[in-house]
Motif scaffolding. Structure first.
Motif, PDB file in Angstrom:
ATOM      1  N   SER A 294       0.840  -1.205   0.000  1.00  0.00           N
ATOM      2  CA  SER A 294       0.000   0.000   0.000  1.00  0.00           C
ATOM      3  C   SER A 294       0.871   1.249   0.000  1.00  0.00           C
ATOM      4  N   ARG A 295       0.456   2.226  -0.776  1.00  0.00           N
ATOM      5  CA  ARG A 295       1.208   3.476  -0.886  1.00  0.00           C
ATOM      6  C   ARG A 295       0.520   4.643  -0.213  1.00  0.00           C
ATOM      7  N   SER A 296      -0.735   4.535   0.075  1.00  0.00           N
ATOM      8  CA  SER A 296      -1.470   5.632   0.695  1.00  0.00           C
ATOM      9  C   SER A 296      -2.051   5.175   2.028  1.00  0.00           C
ATOM     10  N   ARG A 297      -2.355   6.148   2.841  1.00  0.00           N
ATOM     11  CA  ARG A 297      -2.931   5.839   4.145  1.00  0.00           C
ATOM     12  C   ARG A 297      -4.318   5.228   3.992  1.00  0.00           C
ATOM     13  N   HIS A 298      -5.060   5.677   3.001  1.00  0.00           N
ATOM     14  CA  HIS A 298      -6.402   5.153   2.789  1.00  0.00           C
ATOM     15  C   HIS A 298      -6.361   3.668   2.447  1.00  0.00           C
TER      16      HIS A 298
ATOM     17  N   ASP B  72       0.899   5.247  10.550  1.00  0.00           N
ATOM     18  CA  ASP B  72       0.286   6.561  10.394  1.00  0.00           C
ATOM     19  C   ASP B  72      -0.129   7.133  11.743  1.00  0.00           C
TER      20      ASP B  72
END
Length: 607
Positions: free
Chosen positions: A116-120, A153
């Motif tokens: 995964s590259r994004s927090r979402h 995060d």
């Protein structure tokens, strides 16, 4: 687990026996073994005890259990496991196993977490994994990945909840799981949780390693607990663990945040004696410690030593050294360091420019400060409120009112809201450069925004009013402060009283003297932060009601034995003012020396 079994029974009601035969499925055998062999939160064996020895639960007060008892949860307060969006897994309904969670295996979800590259994306994968019926098939390494990702995060709570979930399911916790949780707490600046988790390791029989201690020391450093960080550094040595370069760097960083530059330099030497060569992070933390300790010469020596040792200084190292020069008023050294940065192909950032502008401001080099501000914009570095405040303070020191006013207007055009320090520097600069009208207008605007002016600024402003014989302007400023219910210090009243007295307004000066005495009485009788009136002291009339030719002071109940009449007459510094104040006391039927105030408190001493 009961919900999962009910779901499985609803989906396959005719194959209940298949579940018992599926015990040999991958992951299920280990899972059942770990439930019987590993202590749960309420069934933890003492350190060193053989697993599966059947120790009584610690919550029942089992004899023979030494040391702290395991807590029911790794969190300070128990709460359900949450997904990335904050929804709890325990509150998920039976239908929460959506098509994504039912079709995606736990291993696939873990791979999604890794990639995964994004927090979402991470939050979504964690939420699906928390409701997956086959979550028990996760391996120990997969749980380490999940805990580390949950805390990536600043989700330290989610990381600890996953640890709680593992323990509730009877999974065996190892040093990797704990270190991932401790590092999550360090990222979230939760030093207490990190230390608590470190202590729980010995309770459940897991021996901490250097990585765990390094994470706890780093958490204490970020939380500003430098003493606790040094205790952990000593503790790991007493337990036979040798601190590594990361351990020393984290401890030096803790001393830096605590301003303990001497201890930071000692740790740097201990690091060398232990056979570890300091790296850029270690040197930068030591330079920062010297910066906060006001040791600019030592900071420059460390930077020079760092470069000579073959290390390449980064922007953080230079920023700390320039900041140290700023506090030592060494503006020329600060600008030389900026030139050295450029020679090494390092671009100064906003922090660099702010430190250099601050150095010029403290040294009275206002022109160079403004030049740096212009250079900052030319290099595509957007000035912030610190940049403008330092430049405004430089203009204030030099009495450059027009330049300060231009900077304030430019600051507003840039979308940066001025702070009280911005207004105070501009008003003070205008007051020093024959800009009284603009200074008064700006002061009223500042008070209208409910910003409290400083005593130093009002003193300069009132002195400018004295030069123009505008004693009524000082009364207007104090009156607006009262209407806005802002705090007026006693010395502010005294500064205005001095203006009124030198302008021949002795009765107004006497009234302001009385207000100053009353303000001191309130400050002495009230705890800090409370503004209510103490018994026997009433609020005086507003300053708007003061009239030339008559003095209006607070009612008789506003004085007691601590605010004597003799003190107020001696502070008036003029016979006519003292006489007017005496007349006011007589008109209000207040006794002279030896009489009483408010019907009870007597004034001792002479008249």
């Amino acid at each position: 687990q009961q919900q999962q079994q009910q779901q499985q029974q609803q989906q396959h009601p005719r194959h209940e026996g298949a579940h018992s035969r599926s015990a040999g499925a991958p992951g299920s055998t280990d899972h059942r073994k770990s439930r019987s062999a590993v202590a749960s939160p309420s069934r933890t064996s003492p350190p060193g005890a053989r697993k599966g020895s059947g120790a009584r639960p610690a919550t029942e007060g089992a004899a023979g259990v030494s040391g702290p008892r395991p807590s029911k949860s790794f969190l300070s307060s128990t709460s359900s496991l949450t997904g990335g969006d904050g929804s709890s897994a325990s509150s998920a309904s039976a239908s929460s196993s959506s098509s994504s969670s039912s079709t995606s295996t736990p291993d696939e979800l873990v791979r999604r977490l890794k990639n995964s590259r994004s927090r979402h994306e991470r939050q979504r994968a964690l939420a699906e994994l928390s409701t997956s019926p086959s979550r028990s098939q996760l391996s120990a390494h997969a749980y380490t990945v999940v805990i580390a990702t949950a805390g990536r995060d600043n989700g330290w709570r989610d990381a600890l909840r996953w640890l709680d979930l593992m323990r509730e399911e009877g999974r065996e916790l190892d040093v990797f799981h704990f270190s991932a949780g401790i590092n999550a707490c360090a990222k979230g600046r939760q030093w207490e949780q990190a230390v608590h988790l470190l202590n729980q390791m010995s309770v459940v029989g897991v021996r901490p390693d250097c990585v765990c201690y390094n994470g706890a020391i780093s958490a204490c450093a970020r939380g500003g607990r430098w003493e606790r960080a040094l205790d952990l550094l000593n503790e790991m040595q007493t337990k036979g663990l040798q601190p590594n370069m990361i351990s020393y760097s984290a401890a030096i960083s803790a001393c830096s945040k605590g301003g303990c530059w001497e201890r930071a330099l000692q740790l740097l030497q201990e690091m060398r004696d232990a056979g570890h060569s300091p790296n850029v992070i270690s040197y930068s933390a030591a330079i920062s410690a010297c910066d906060k300790g006001g040791q600019w010469e030592r900071a420059l020596m460390l930077l020079d030593e760092m470069i000579k040792s073959g290390l390449t200084a980064d922007v953080v190292s230079y920023n700390a050294a320039i900041s140290a020069c700023a506090k030592g008023k060494q503006w020329s050294s600060a600008l030389s360091l900026m030139q050295q940065m450029r020679r090494e192909d390092l671009s100064p950032n906003v922090i660099t420019y702010n430190a250099a502008i601050g150095a010029c401001e403290r040294a009275g080099q206002w022109e160079r400060a403004l030049m740096l501000l212009e250079e900052m914009r030319a290099n595509q570095q957007r000035p912030d409120v610190i940049s403008y405040n330092s430049a405004l303070s430089a203009c204030d020191r030099a009495g450059q009112g027009s330049r300060a006013m231009s900077l304030l207007q430019e600051m507003r055009r840039s979308g940066i809201a001025p702070e009280p320090a911005s207004f105070c520097s501009t008003i003070s600069a205008l007051s020093k450069s024959d800009g009284l009208a603009s200074a008064l207008q700006l002061c009223h605007e500042m008070i209208g925004l409910r910003m409290e002016p400083s005593l130093a600024m009002l003193t300069v402003l009132f002195q400018a009013c004295l030069k123009e014989n505008q004693w009524h302007s000082t009364m207007g400023v104090l009156s607006k402060l009262e209407r806005q219910s802002l705090r007026i210090e006693p010395d502010m009243y005294m500064a205005a009283a001095e203006v009124c007295e030198q302008c021949g307004q002795f009765q107004q000066a006497a009234a302001l003297q009385a207000r100053a005495a009353r303000a001191r009485l309130l400050d002495a009788s009230q705890p800090q932060g409370k503004s209510s009136e103490p018994p026997g002291v009433s609020r005086p009339l507003p300053l708007d009601e003061l009239r030339l030719g008559s003095v209006i002071i607070s009612p008789t109940s506003s004085l007691n034995s601590t605010g004597s009449f003799a003190d107020m007459t001696t502070r008036t510094m003029h016979p006519d003012g003292a006489g007017s104040l005496m007349s006011a006391f007589v008109d209000r039927s207040i006794g002279s020396a030896g009489g009483s105030i408010g019907g009870g408190s007597s004034i001792g001493g002479g008249s």
